[in-house]
Design a protein around this motif. Structure first.
Motif, PDB file in Angstrom:
ATOM      1  N   LEU A 226      27.110  13.999  26.949  1.00  0.00           N
ATOM      2  CA  LEU A 226      28.078  14.237  28.018  1.00  0.00           C
ATOM      3  C   LEU A 226      27.660  13.470  29.272  1.00  0.00           C
ATOM      4  N   SER A 227      28.613  12.806  29.904  1.00  0.00           N
ATOM      5  CA  SER A 227      28.291  12.051  31.111  1.00  0.00           C
ATOM      6  C   SER A 227      28.193  12.973  32.318  1.00  0.00           C
ATOM      7  N   GLY A 228      27.490  12.504  33.333  1.00  0.00           N
ATOM      8  CA  GLY A 228      27.361  13.277  34.565  1.00  0.00           C
ATOM      9  C   GLY A 228      25.991  13.921  34.681  1.00  0.00           C
ATOM     10  N   LEU A 229      25.497  13.977  35.908  1.00  0.00           N
ATOM     11  CA  LEU A 229      24.170  14.540  36.148  1.00  0.00           C
ATOM     12  C   LEU A 229      24.229  15.836  36.945  1.00  0.00           C
ATOM     13  N   HIS A 230      25.252  15.975  37.780  1.00  0.00           N
ATOM     14  CA  HIS A 230      25.332  17.166  38.622  1.00  0.00           C
ATOM     15  C   HIS A 230      25.448  18.426  37.768  1.00  0.00           C
ATOM     16  N   HIS A 231      24.631  19.418  38.078  1.00  0.00           N
ATOM     17  CA  HIS A 231      24.556  20.697  37.366  1.00  0.00           C
ATOM     18  C   HIS A 231      24.027  20.532  35.934  1.00  0.00           C
ATOM     19  N   TYR A 232      23.251  19.476  35.690  1.00  0.00           N
ATOM     20  CA  TYR A 232      22.587  19.336  34.390  1.00  0.00           C
ATOM     21  C   TYR A 232      21.430  20.319  34.341  1.00  0.00           C
ATOM     22  N   ARG A 286      14.711  28.170  34.448  1.00  0.00           N
ATOM     23  CA  ARG A 286      15.790  27.179  34.471  1.00  0.00           C
ATOM     24  C   ARG A 286      15.609  26.200  35.620  1.00  0.00           C
ATOM     25  N   PHE A 287      15.811  24.924  35.302  1.00  0.00           N
ATOM     26  CA  PHE A 287      15.804  23.885  36.333  1.00  0.00           C
ATOM     27  C   PHE A 287      17.145  23.171  36.271  1.00  0.00           C
ATOM     28  N   ILE A 288      17.861  23.135  37.384  1.00  0.00           N
ATOM     29  CA  ILE A 288      19.194  22.532  37.445  1.00  0.00           C
ATOM     30  C   ILE A 288      19.157  21.350  38.411  1.00  0.00           C
ATOM     31  N   VAL A 289      19.699  20.228  37.962  1.00  0.00           N
ATOM     32  CA  VAL A 289      19.722  19.029  38.787  1.00  0.00           C
ATOM     33  C   VAL A 289      20.977  19.023  39.648  1.00  0.00           C
ATOM     34  N   SER A 290      20.796  18.805  40.933  1.00  0.00           N
ATOM     35  CA  SER A 290      21.943  18.643  41.827  1.00  0.00           C
ATOM     36  C   SER A 290      22.081  17.174  42.193  1.00  0.00           C
ATOM     37  N   ASN A 291      23.280  16.649  42.016  1.00  0.00           N
ATOM     38  CA  ASN A 291      23.541  15.271  42.431  1.00  0.00           C
ATOM     39  C   ASN A 291      24.019  15.228  43.879  1.00  0.00           C
ATOM     40  N   THR A 399      29.654  24.174  34.948  1.00  0.00           N
ATOM     41  CA  THR A 399      28.484  23.720  34.216  1.00  0.00           C
ATOM     42  C   THR A 399      28.940  22.653  33.224  1.00  0.00           C
ATOM     43  N   HIS A 400      28.005  21.976  32.613  1.00  0.00           N
ATOM     44  CA  HIS A 400      28.365  20.939  31.645  1.00  0.00           C
ATOM     45  C   HIS A 400      29.094  21.516  30.441  1.00  0.00           C
ATOM     46  N   MET A 401      28.646  22.673  29.960  1.00  0.00           N
ATOM     47  CA  MET A 401      29.289  23.261  28.792  1.00  0.00           C
ATOM     48  C   MET A 401      30.677  23.807  29.128  1.00  0.00           C
ATOM     49  N   GLU A 402      30.865  24.279  30.355  1.00  0.00           N
ATOM     50  CA  GLU A 402      32.197  24.709  30.790  1.00  0.00           C
ATOM     51  C   GLU A 402      33.140  23.509  30.843  1.00  0.00           C
ATOM     52  N   ARG A 403      32.642  22.421  31.350  1.00  0.00           N
ATOM     53  CA  ARG A 403      33.465  21.204  31.432  1.00  0.00           C
ATOM     54  C   ARG A 403      33.850  20.705  30.050  1.00  0.00           C
TER      55      ARG A 403
END
Length: 511
Positions: A226-232, A286-291, A399-403
């Motif tokens: 999945l593309s995108g880094l925000h909220h990874y 949990r570690f979440i990346v913010s873009n 989140t990525h899975m929601e998207r």
């Protein structure tokens, strides 16, 4: 809102950035330029704590480069800020005076708490996390915040960053065992001065280049589809594993690691060490990346100040509003589609024909608002374009899975097409989840047919009777339902497959 173009200049310890945002009169915004100069200003601080003349000249040369570019844009306002490297320099007033004299920009030195606040503002305006701890590792400082219900409970800035930690504890390209012990001991002592962090066990949200690089490295390791880094999102074990991998490499080896910027290869290890020690101290898993970071926080403040609020009322709602405007969606039609889908889903749930959770219904709601968004690119391939658009851009508040779930539902064309889309994600989505997305997508597609002419002909949907093999659906309408009736008969087959029942659709005048 009055249309405007906003420029943000961020003079950091490691890099200096110039970002330009365009805001239209619908309050829709987009980043139209993002320039970066790796200045390493922290390395230009002498033994007396002053920035050298060479360092000041680096700042001025960089700003002059930005000024040349800025002339091309009709910028309404430019906000210039400086952080730790200039803030902590004993000659900071002289640096600011030189900037005002020799450049066309005005720059304000942010206090430690202001720097932490803008990072918090960026995260809480771009995610739906109810609580969390942010860590923004710059070159010369590290900002930590703890928030609950989108309110900053604690803010703190430490006088160390990736560059200064490397300079203080690591003599060569890679740390020795003794240096690792000294670095970790120092970080542990620093974090222990903040008892409000201890044992919080909430997500750690990483802000800044080092956090982004950490996420990119992990995505490459796992072949993330999945593309995108925000909220990874990563686990604590993932973070420790990457540190172990990078620690075993030389500087040249780290420079070749996919996802790691070459200009950050020499300072990534102390940055990760700070993240690891924070994870350990807080007990987080949990570690979440913010873009989104400092610059975004500054921009959000500017955007929202006209209506005297600090936060979007609903981050996800704001994101879908932005999408609707950007892709010129018919908002009335999309809202009607959401209403019809809610009607039908509720009927099916109440008759115990399907089971959907509140989360599923939320996904159905948002998918309704972007159903076949790809038709604005080309109607012939609206399903394919929809799936591509939703899986290849971050959406704030999701989140990525929601998207991914919303992409499956909003792009639904057929079972075979869904399976084709799902192939790259077979390790991320279960068969049961895919069946659920098929059911929800088929339900949404039938409702799409029930408003195909976009005239709001259909007023209500009701299940009159159902058996294990058959379902009788009554559709109440005003006006001429010719096109809706035709497409309902055409699209119902997808829902029949999902429900494993034949569906009889009867159109009845609404009285």
């Amino acid at each position: 809102m009055k249309a405007q173009t906003v420029g943000i200049i961020d003079i950091g310890s490691n890099s200096v950035r110039f970002v330009i945002y365009d805001i239209n009169n619908h309050a829709c915004y987009e980043e139209i330029l993002n320039l970066k100069v790796v200045a390493r200003l922290s390395s230009h601080i002498n033994e007396h704590g002053a920035m050298t003349d060479e360092g000041i000249q680096v700042v001025l040369n960089t700003l002059n480069k930005f000024a040349v570019v800025a002339k091309k844009y009709n910028i309404t306002v430019i906000r210039g800020v400086a952080t730790a490297a200039i803030r902590n320099a004993i000659n900071s007033k002289d640096i600011i005076a030189a900037i005002h004299k020799h450049s066309s920009f005005s720059v304000k030195i942010l206090s430690e708490k202001e720097e932490a606040y803008y990072g918090f503002l960026a995260v809480t305006n771009s995610t739906n996390l109810p609580k969390g701890i942010t860590i923004d590792i710059g070159g010369g400082s590290t900002e930590i915040t703890y928030f609950e219900d989108r309110k900053a409970i604690h803010l703190h800035s430490f006088p160390f960053g990736a560059i200064t930690l490397k300079k203080q504890f690591i003599e060569n390209d890679s740390p020795s065992e003794t240096e690792w012990i000294a670095l970790r001991s120092y970080l542990q002592k620093q974090f222990s001065t903040l008892p409000w962090l201890k044992g919080k066990n909430v997500p750690i949200v990483g802000i800044g280049g080092s956090a982004r690089n950490l996420g990119l490295i992990h995505q490459n390791i796992v072949d993330y589809p999945l593309s995108g880094l925000h909220h990874y999102e990563m686990t604590a074990e993932d973070v420790f594993s990457i540190q172990g991998k990078l620690s075993s490499l030389s500087l040249k080896g780290r420079e070749k690691v996919d996802g790691l910027s070459k200009d950050r290869a020499d300072i990534i290890l102390p940055a990760i060490a700070a993240i690891e020690e924070l994870i350990t101290y807080t007990g987080s898993s949990r570690f979440i990346v913010s873009n989104k970071g400092l610059r975004d926080g500054l921009f959000y403040e500017k955007l929202l100040e006209t209506i005297d609020i600090s936060h979007f009322p609903n981050v996800t709602h704001e994101s879908f509003y932005q999408l609707a405007i950007a892709y010129q969606l018919d908002s009335t039609h999309q809202k009607r589609l959401s209403v019809l889908a809610s009607y039908l889903a509720t009927e099916l749930i109440n008759k115990n024909i399907i089971t959907l959770s509140d989360t599923d219904l939320t996904h159905l709601h948002w998918a309704s608002h972007v159903f076949y968004i790809g038709s604005t690119i080309h109607p012939e391939s609206k399903s394919q374009h929809t799936f591509y658009l939703l899986t290849n851009q971050s959406i704030n508040g999701l989140t990525h899975m929601e998207r991914l779930a919303i992409a499956f539902i909003a792009s639904f064309r057929s079972r075979s097409q869904l399976k084709l889309y799902a192939r790259p994600f077979r390790h991320w989505v279960t068969k049961e989840e895919l069946k659920k997305y098929e059911l929800m997508g088929a339900l949404l597609k039938l409702c799409y047919g029930l408003n195909i002419s976009k005239r709001d002909v259909v007023k209500r949907i009701q299940i009159d009777s159902s058996t294990d093999t058959k379902l009788n659906l009554s559709v109440y309408y005003d006006g001429d339902p010719y096109f809706e009736e035709f497409h309902a008969s055409k699209y119902k087959k997808h829902l029949e497959r999902g429900l494993k029942r034949t569906i009889s659709v009867q159109f009845i005048p609404n009285k």
